[in-house]
Design a protein around this motif. Structure first.
Motif, PDB file in Angstrom:
ATOM      1  N   PRO A  41       0.836  -1.211   0.000  1.00 10.43           N
ATOM      2  CA  PRO A  41       0.000   0.000   0.000  1.00 10.43           C
ATOM      3  C   PRO A  41       0.868   1.257   0.000  1.00 10.43           C
ATOM      4  N   TRP A  42       0.359   2.322  -0.601  1.00 10.49           N
ATOM      5  CA  TRP A  42       1.128   3.561  -0.720  1.00 10.49           C
ATOM      6  C   TRP A  42       1.561   4.131   0.624  1.00 10.49           C
ATOM      7  N   PRO A  43       0.709   4.190   1.652  1.00 11.16           N
ATOM      8  CA  PRO A  43       1.189   4.737   2.927  1.00 11.16           C
ATOM      9  C   PRO A  43       2.350   3.929   3.514  1.00 11.16           C
ATOM     10  N   THR A  44       2.307   2.628   3.375  1.00 11.61           N
ATOM     11  CA  THR A  44       3.406   1.793   3.858  1.00 11.61           C
ATOM     12  C   THR A  44       4.662   2.051   3.051  1.00 11.61           C
ATOM     13  N   PHE A  45       4.512   2.179   1.737  1.00 12.10           N
ATOM     14  CA  PHE A  45       5.659   2.463   0.883  1.00 12.10           C
ATOM     15  C   PHE A  45       6.306   3.795   1.245  1.00 12.10           C
ATOM     16  N   ILE A  46       5.496   4.829   1.451  1.00  8.02           N
ATOM     17  CA  ILE A  46       6.031   6.148   1.808  1.00  8.02           C
ATOM     18  C   ILE A  46       6.723   6.086   3.165  1.00  8.02           C
ATOM     19  N   PHE A  47       6.131   5.392   4.141  1.00 10.20           N
ATOM     20  CA  PHE A  47       6.739   5.245   5.458  1.00 10.20           C
ATOM     21  C   PHE A  47       8.092   4.557   5.355  1.00 10.20           C
ATOM     22  N   LEU A  48       8.161   3.455   4.610  1.00  8.21           N
ATOM     23  CA  LEU A  48       9.428   2.744   4.448  1.00  8.21           C
ATOM     24  C   LEU A  48      10.453   3.583   3.708  1.00  8.21           C
TER      25      LEU A  48
END
Length: 132
Positions: A41-48
């Motif tokens: 998911p995009w929020p997880t990708f941005i966080f990582l």
């Protein structure tokens, strides 16, 4: 006329190449050579991305000619031995306290939170001791 045949053949070769790559990927996943690939998911990708990009960027800024990291280390190198011994004593104190309080048996939500937080704190302190 030869241009028309190459234009018509190009999409077929690209689509067949994608299909072949997908089948190779599926075979490698089935053999256990590659893990199953799942969309992130995009929020997880941005966080990582932030977790991976910020520390090197901060280090580069601090220790490049723009930053003051090396000067700060030179100024505080005399205090390094005192800080290291204090950190080692704090690690020993925290671990002793956790052992005396039987932290491995803490099962409530608060107990698990305190246990995990304490162990993370000890791990960070160990890393700092190693770096100093």
């Amino acid at each position: 006329m030869s241009d028309a045949t190459t234009d018509a053949a190009a999409p077929k070769s690209v689509s067949s190449l994608k299909g072949n790559m997908k089948s190779v990927q599926n075979r490698m996943e089935n053999l256990g050579m590659l893990p199953k690939i799942e969309p992130v998911p995009w929020p997880t990708f941005i966080f990582l991305l932030v977790c991976v990009a910020v520390p090197p960027a901060g280090f580069t800024f601090a220790f490049s000619s723009m930053g003051k990291g090396i000067e700060w280390i030179e100024q505080h190198s005399e205090e390094r031995d005192n800080m290291t011994s204090l950190l080692m004593m704090a690690i020993a104190g925290i671990m002793s306290l956790l052992y005396l309080l039987d932290f491995s048996y803490w099962t409530s939500k608060l107990g698990r939170f305190v246990r995990v937080s304490s162990l993370i704190l000890v791990a960070i302190m160990m890393v700092i001791c190693i770096l100093f």
